[in-house]
Scaffold this motif. Structure first.
Motif, PDB file in Angstrom:
ATOM      1  N   ALA A  64       0.821  -1.219   0.000  1.00  0.00           N
ATOM      2  CA  ALA A  64       0.000   0.000   0.000  1.00  0.00           C
ATOM      3  C   ALA A  64       0.853   1.267   0.000  1.00  0.00           C
ATOM      4  N   GLY A  65       2.173   1.110   0.168  1.00  0.00           N
ATOM      5  CA  GLY A  65       3.056   2.265   0.108  1.00  0.00           C
ATOM      6  C   GLY A  65       3.590   2.742   1.441  1.00  0.00           C
ATOM      7  N   PHE A  66       3.276   2.036   2.525  1.00  0.00           N
ATOM      8  CA  PHE A  66       3.769   2.417   3.852  1.00  0.00           C
ATOM      9  C   PHE A  66       5.041   1.616   4.126  1.00  0.00           C
ATOM     10  N   THR A  67       6.206   2.203   3.773  1.00  0.00           N
ATOM     11  CA  THR A  67       7.470   1.484   3.827  1.00  0.00           C
ATOM     12  C   THR A  67       8.348   1.995   4.970  1.00  0.00           C
ATOM     13  N   SER A  68       9.432   1.289   5.212  1.00  0.00           N
ATOM     14  CA  SER A  68      10.365   1.707   6.263  1.00  0.00           C
ATOM     15  C   SER A  68      11.081   3.005   5.896  1.00  0.00           C
ATOM     16  N   ALA A  69      11.104   3.333   4.616  1.00  0.00           N
ATOM     17  CA  ALA A  69      11.742   4.570   4.166  1.00  0.00           C
ATOM     18  C   ALA A  69      10.763   5.739   4.059  1.00  0.00           C
ATOM     19  N   GLY A  70       9.508   5.516   4.372  1.00  0.00           N
ATOM     20  CA  GLY A  70       8.493   6.558   4.265  1.00  0.00           C
ATOM     21  C   GLY A  70       7.400   6.135   3.300  1.00  0.00           C
ATOM     22  N   ILE A  71       6.482   7.014   3.040  1.00  0.00           N
ATOM     23  CA  ILE A  71       5.372   6.708   2.146  1.00  0.00           C
ATOM     24  C   ILE A  71       5.863   6.782   0.702  1.00  0.00           C
ATOM     25  N   ALA A  72       5.624   5.715  -0.040  1.00  0.00           N
ATOM     26  CA  ALA A  72       6.090   5.629  -1.427  1.00  0.00           C
ATOM     27  C   ALA A  72       5.272   6.560  -2.326  1.00  0.00           C
ATOM     28  N   ALA A  73       5.962   7.216  -3.247  1.00  0.00           N
ATOM     29  CA  ALA A  73       5.307   8.123  -4.192  1.00  0.00           C
ATOM     30  C   ALA A  73       4.320   7.363  -5.067  1.00  0.00           C
ATOM     31  N   SER A  74       3.228   8.000  -5.403  1.00  0.00           N
ATOM     32  CA  SER A  74       2.197   7.463  -6.299  1.00  0.00           C
ATOM     33  C   SER A  74       1.563   6.181  -5.792  1.00  0.00           C
ATOM     34  N   SER A  75       1.524   5.984  -4.480  1.00  0.00           N
ATOM     35  CA  SER A  75       0.940   4.781  -3.899  1.00  0.00           C
ATOM     36  C   SER A  75      -0.401   5.119  -3.239  1.00  0.00           C
ATOM     37  N   LEU A  76      -1.086   4.096  -2.798  1.00  0.00           N
ATOM     38  CA  LEU A  76      -2.319   4.295  -2.031  1.00  0.00           C
ATOM     39  C   LEU A  76      -2.019   5.113  -0.779  1.00  0.00           C
ATOM     40  N   GLY A  77      -0.900   4.825  -0.142  1.00  0.00           N
ATOM     41  CA  GLY A  77      -0.501   5.580   1.050  1.00  0.00           C
ATOM     42  C   GLY A  77      -0.305   7.059   0.750  1.00  0.00           C
ATOM     43  N   ALA A  78       0.297   7.371  -0.397  1.00  0.00           N
ATOM     44  CA  ALA A  78       0.492   8.771  -0.787  1.00  0.00           C
ATOM     45  C   ALA A  78      -0.846   9.461  -1.021  1.00  0.00           C
TER      46      ALA A  78
END
Length: 105
Positions: A29-43
């Motif tokens: 979903a884009g919630f990664t250890s490095a932050g919210i991934a660009a162009s993802s559901l999380g973003a």
């Protein structure tokens, strides 16, 4: 196989599966250890939350909690919650299997 056993297997598989798959689902979903991934559901969720809150994401919000779990892993309480939902889902599916077995007879 008895109906109780099918339900127990469903609860166990659902709880264990949910706990194992939760970190993968967060990352997907884009919630990664490095932050919210660009162009993802999380973003997209973060953008919506920021717009709704006047430019920032509120501490304790769903987006903040999901990003925290994506970055640091699930807390004990979150793991218990995920396992509970997975177990309940497994119980429902086990009950559906039992129903279909009886209905076919």
């Amino acid at each position: 196989m008895s109906s109780v056993l099918v339900t127990v297997i469903g609860v166990t598989a659902g709880a264990a599966g949910a706990v194992v798959l939760a970190p993968w689902a967060l990352t997907a979903a884009g919630f990664t250890s490095a932050g919210i991934a660009a162009s993802s559901l999380g973003a997209s969720m973060m953008s919506s939350a920021a717009i709704a809150n006047g430019g920032g994401v509120a501490a304790g919000s769903l987006v903040a909690a999901l990003q925290s779990a994506g970055a640091a892993g699930l807390s004990t309480a979150a793991t218990a919650g995920v396992a509970s939902v997975g177990g309940a889902t497994g119980a429902v599916l086990g009950g559906a299997v039992n129903f279909l077995k009886r209905w076919r007879k």
